[in-house]
Write a protein that holds these residues in place. Sequence first.
Motif, short mmCIF file in Angstrom:
data_model
loop_
_atom_site.label_atom_id
_atom_site.label_comp_id
_atom_site.label_asym_id
_atom_site.label_seq_id
_atom_site.Cartn_x
_atom_site.Cartn_y
_atom_site.Cartn_z
N TYR A 1 0.81 -1.22 0.00
CA TYR A 1 0.00 0.00 0.00
C TYR A 1 0.84 1.26 0.00
CZ TYR A 1 -4.17 -2.81 0.79
OH TYR A 1 -5.20 -3.72 0.64
N SER A 2 1.95 1.26 0.73
CA SER A 2 2.77 2.47 0.80
C SER A 2 3.41 2.79 -0.56
CB SER A 2 3.87 2.31 1.86
OG SER A 2 4.82 1.34 1.48
N LEU A 3 3.65 1.75 -1.36
CA LEU A 3 4.25 1.95 -2.69
C LEU A 3 3.20 2.10 -3.79
CD1 LEU A 3 7.13 -0.68 -2.51
CD2 LEU A 3 7.40 1.80 -2.48
N LEU A 4 2.15 1.29 -3.73
CA LEU A 4 1.18 1.23 -4.82
C LEU A 4 0.24 2.43 -4.85
CD1 LEU A 4 0.17 -0.45 -7.22
CD2 LEU A 4 -1.44 -1.55 -5.66
N VAL A 5 -0.26 2.85 -3.69
CA VAL A 5 -1.23 3.95 -3.65
C VAL A 5 -0.67 5.23 -4.27
CG1 VAL A 5 -2.54 5.49 -2.12
CG2 VAL A 5 -2.53 3.02 -1.70
N PRO A 6 0.55 5.67 -3.91
CA PRO A 6 1.09 6.88 -4.54
C PRO A 6 1.25 6.72 -6.06
CG PRO A 6 2.33 6.34 -2.57
CD PRO A 6 1.45 5.17 -2.85
N CYS A 7 1.66 5.53 -6.49
CA CYS A 7 1.82 5.30 -7.94
C CYS A 7 0.50 5.45 -8.68
CB CYS A 7 2.39 3.89 -8.19
SG CYS A 7 4.10 3.68 -7.66
N VAL A 8 -0.55 4.89 -8.11
CA VAL A 8 -1.89 4.98 -8.72
C VAL A 8 -2.35 6.44 -8.75
CG1 VAL A 8 -4.32 4.36 -8.47
CG2 VAL A 8 -2.55 2.64 -8.09
N LEU A 9 -2.12 7.16 -7.67
CA LEU A 9 -2.55 8.55 -7.60
C LEU A 9 -1.79 9.42 -8.60
CD1 LEU A 9 -2.84 9.05 -3.71
CD2 LEU A 9 -4.69 8.72 -5.36
N VAL A 10 -0.52 9.14 -8.79
CA VAL A 10 0.28 9.90 -9.76
C VAL A 10 -0.19 9.59 -11.18
CG1 VAL A 10 2.57 10.14 -10.80
CG2 VAL A 10 2.32 10.13 -8.30
N VAL A 11 -0.40 8.32 -11.50
CA VAL A 11 -0.86 7.91 -12.83
C VAL A 11 -2.22 8.53 -13.15
CG1 VAL A 11 -1.65 5.96 -14.22
CG2 VAL A 11 0.44 5.76 -12.86
N CYS A 12 -3.09 8.60 -12.13
CA CYS A 12 -4.44 9.16 -12.32
C CYS A 12 -4.45 10.69 -12.29
CB CYS A 12 -5.39 8.63 -11.25
SG CYS A 12 -5.71 6.86 -11.36
N GLY A 13 -3.31 11.28 -12.00
CA GLY A 13 -3.22 12.73 -11.99
C GLY A 13 -3.74 13.39 -10.72
N VAL A 14 -4.02 12.60 -9.72
CA VAL A 14 -4.51 13.14 -8.45
C VAL A 14 -3.39 13.84 -7.69
CG1 VAL A 14 -5.59 12.59 -6.23
CG2 VAL A 14 -6.30 11.36 -8.30
N VAL A 15 -2.22 13.22 -7.70
CA VAL A 15 -1.03 13.78 -7.05
C VAL A 15 0.02 14.06 -8.12
CG1 VAL A 15 0.84 13.37 -5.41
CG2 VAL A 15 -1.47 12.56 -4.88
N PRO A 16 0.40 15.32 -8.34
CA PRO A 16 1.42 15.65 -9.34
C PRO A 16 2.78 15.06 -8.94
CG PRO A 16 0.15 17.58 -8.73
CD PRO A 16 -0.19 16.52 -7.73
N ALA A 17 3.42 14.39 -9.87
CA ALA A 17 4.72 13.78 -9.60
C ALA A 17 5.75 14.82 -9.20
CB ALA A 17 5.20 13.00 -10.81
N SER A 18 5.59 16.05 -9.71
CA SER A 18 6.55 17.12 -9.42
C SER A 18 6.54 17.54 -7.96
CB SER A 18 6.24 18.34 -10.30
OG SER A 18 4.92 18.80 -10.07
N GLU A 19 5.44 17.23 -7.26
CA GLU A 19 5.31 17.63 -5.86
C GLU A 19 5.93 16.62 -4.89
OE1 GLU A 19 1.30 18.51 -4.87
OE2 GLU A 19 1.13 20.16 -6.32
N LEU A 20 6.30 15.45 -5.40
CA LEU A 20 6.87 14.42 -4.55
C LEU A 20 8.35 14.71 -4.28
CD1 LEU A 20 5.26 11.22 -6.11
CD2 LEU A 20 4.46 12.60 -4.18
#
Length: 368
Positions: A99-118
């Motif tokens: 969950y700690s790895l997969l959830v952020p990946c899904v959110l980034v792919v879906c555009g919910v969390v911008p990768a630039s902000e990580l």
Amino acid sequence: MTDMQTGNMSKVNNQRIASVELLRSVAMLMVITLHYLDKGGILEPLMSKQTVTGMCAWLLESFCIVAVNTYVLVSGYFLVESGFKLRRLIILVGQVLFYSLLVPCVLVVCGVVPASELTIYHFINYVFPIQMEHYWFATAYILLYLLVPVLSAGVKQLSKKQLQTTIILLIIVLPVIKTVLPFEMTIDEHGYDVWWFICLFLIASYIRLHGTVLIKKSLHGFILYVLSVVGIFTLSNIIARISDRLGKFDYYAGFTFSYNHILCLLGSIGLFLGFLYWKMPEGKIATLARKIAPYTFGVYLLHENMEIRYLWPKWIGAGKFAYGNWSVFHWIFSIAVVFAVGIIVDYLRNLIFKVIENIISKIVSAKK
């Protein structure tokens, strides 16, 4: 008195106790409710003049605050006999990493969390969730699990009186002193730590090995739970009103909602014993309870992921509907949806883990 009530589980069927498995789900629904109220911005400050909705929210918080303690008591009750298993530890750590790895990946792919902000800090939390307390409960629980071999062996070596004395002293040092003294102690983590989990483990172990004296029936446990909840709600409001007049001790009003407060401890023990001693009839509900229970931890890991814990209350409109005519229905619908989605996701995660485990087993067998 039945075998279960005396703590003798030798004659109890090896099948999971349906009522206790149901309690796992109930406890997780309570955890979701706590996050719904807190992160949804529904809880009004205790020190402010409470609206009817605000009072109802705090009352609901009082009923659910025992959830974490109860979940640990259930685990401790079984762990003292089942013991430590390396396979179980690996699955636990793997589950947290999933969950700690997969959830952020899904959110980034879906555009919910911008990768630039990580940032690097985010990545460290994803890769080392236990060490970084990505999930505080998971960190404390896994540390407790690592100590199970030592704790279980120690508990079984102690006499009943010695174990009683140890538990009583721990309760005095942790919840009792914290409840009585009107200031915060440096060592007090409000129950968000492995030391409190060890105390709960010892209490659950005592119940498993020696049973209970004061509470012998399911009804007695539920009465203790309700009385404790009423005590938590009443005491917090009394302290808040006194503090409001004196202009002091603002922080103390919230102490009653700490996991290691004596009323919270008593309430969780009462709820646990209420379900433990309840002779739940066998049937579809009992079967469903047993099937769902193993996936409840995944519900927590999904909705409490650091990238989503403040997003899902907004997605479901927690703050928007909290003060409407449909607030109760919205709460019930929301926690049901979060719970159902979490169960489904963790069921799929379990299937993936089984495939991986089978592949590894075949590779190991081929090398022999």
